[in-house]
Scaffold this active site. Structure first.
Site, short mmCIF file in Angstrom:
data_model
loop_
_atom_site.label_atom_id
_atom_site.label_comp_id
_atom_site.label_asym_id
_atom_site.label_seq_id
_atom_site.Cartn_x
_atom_site.Cartn_y
_atom_site.Cartn_z
N LEU A 1 0.87 -1.17 0.00
CA LEU A 1 0.00 0.00 0.00
C LEU A 1 0.90 1.23 0.00
CD1 LEU A 1 -2.62 -0.92 2.79
CD2 LEU A 1 -2.90 -1.13 0.32
N ASP A 2 0.45 2.31 -0.63
CA ASP A 2 1.20 3.56 -0.57
C ASP A 2 1.40 3.96 0.89
OD1 ASP A 2 0.99 3.57 -3.32
OD2 ASP A 2 -0.58 5.10 -3.39
N ALA A 3 2.45 4.72 1.16
CA ALA A 3 2.74 5.13 2.54
C ALA A 3 1.55 5.84 3.19
CB ALA A 3 3.98 6.02 2.57
N THR B 1 -1.67 5.56 2.18
CA THR B 1 -2.93 4.82 2.05
C THR B 1 -3.00 3.85 3.23
OG1 THR B 1 -2.97 4.97 -0.36
CG2 THR B 1 -4.25 3.20 0.64
#
Length: 309
Positions: free
Chosen positions: A139-141, A143
């Protein structure tokens, strides 16, 4: 120190795209090859090619390879706010908080899921590169939400294959600006690095196939809450596809969100949450799924936009 390499195109690469040929010759990804081509670091018979140009056997390649960059190793330290949703001998599922990357990368100095699990004493599979051992998806940092990590080598192999074969049910909720038309639909548009080279991704002809299904849960005066299912898992996929529809995630200034709306709702990052994750258990074969609640900042923004409507 940069390394200069010059060599002829082998017969076996006749007719290949330039980026694919470089990938096979030097062992790096086509994305990295495209970056070198875009930076003017690749010449074919003395001329700068486009990444989609075809090469011919015997053509002369001149490539400037940048010095290797060492990837930092995970720092084993507990991550505040990261909770365990489920754990057994094969897997651990966490509810990832804001500001935490999945694993160490060049340029990231903040906390990571991997470091947090190691710091809390969890056993993690050693499969994969050392800096991202056990990581089967990311997951994006900024998100938040459900993320699975493999603890056993068997689970790592099983889950990597499941993600590759698209048998994992990945669902997100996103608060986006405006009202998508139609309210339910599919975005099927290839994604690659943005030509600007500024770290963004974009819908690009010739990029990697990317498919996002969305359905409107609730429509508000100036925004919509969407249920999103991913078929593929490209970097920033939901953010890129929603931006391409001209309905960026609220707070996602990188992809064109309105800063005044974000400020009004008190959002300092993209309103995007991995709400559930389902897959076949690597040992039992049973279908298991896990859900996560919205974090405080996203819930507060949703309450505000709902009250305004």
């Amino acid at each position: 120190m940069a390394e200069q390499r010059s060599l002829p195109v082998p017969d076996g690469l006749e007719g290949e795209r330039v980026d694919a040929a470089l990938s096979r010759l030097f062992g790096f990804s086509r994305t990295r090859a495209a970056e070198l081509i875009g930076a003017g670091e690749v010449l074919v018979d003395g001329r700068q090619p486009a990444k989609s140009d075809r090469v011919h056997a015997g053509a002369w390649l001149d490539v400037t390879l940048p010095p290797p960059v060492s990837t930092p190793m995970p720092v084993a330290e507990p991550v505040p706010g990261m909770s365990i949703v489920y754990e057994d001998d094969d897997i651990v599922v966490v509810n990832k908080p804001i500001g935490v990357a999945a694993h160490p990368t060049v340029g990231w100095t903040g906390p990571t899921v991997l470091g947090g699990l190691l710091g809390a004493g969890h056993t993690i599979a050693t499969s994969g590169a050392a800096e991202r051992q056990g990581i089967v998806h990311r997951l994006d940092a900024n998100t938040t939400g459900a993320m699975a990590v493999a603890k056993s080598e068997h689970a790592y192999s099983h889950l990597k294959r499941a993600f590759k074969e698209r048998t994992v049910d990945k669902r997100y909720h996103a608060l986006v600006q405006g009202h998508p038309d139609p309210f339910r639909g599919t975005v099927d548009a290839p994604i690659d690095r943005h030509p600007s080279g500024d770290g963004r991704w974009a819908v690009v002809a010739g990029g990697k196939a990317s498919i996002t299904h969305y359905d409107t849960i609730e429509a508000f005066r100036a925004a919509s809450l969407l249920d999103i299912k991913l078929e593929t898992g490209r970097t920033h996929q939901i953010r890129v596809h929603m931006s391409a529809l001209r309905h960026p995630c609220v707070g996602d200034m990188m992809y064109g969100a309105d800063p005044t709306i974000a400020a009004r709702l008190g959002v300092t990052r993209q309103w995007l949450h991995a709400v559930s994750l389902g897959f076949e258990h690597p040992s039992t074969g049973e279908w298991i799924s896990f859900g996560t609640d919205y974090p405080e900042d996203l819930q507060k923004a949703l309450d505000t936009v709902r009250a305004e409507s």
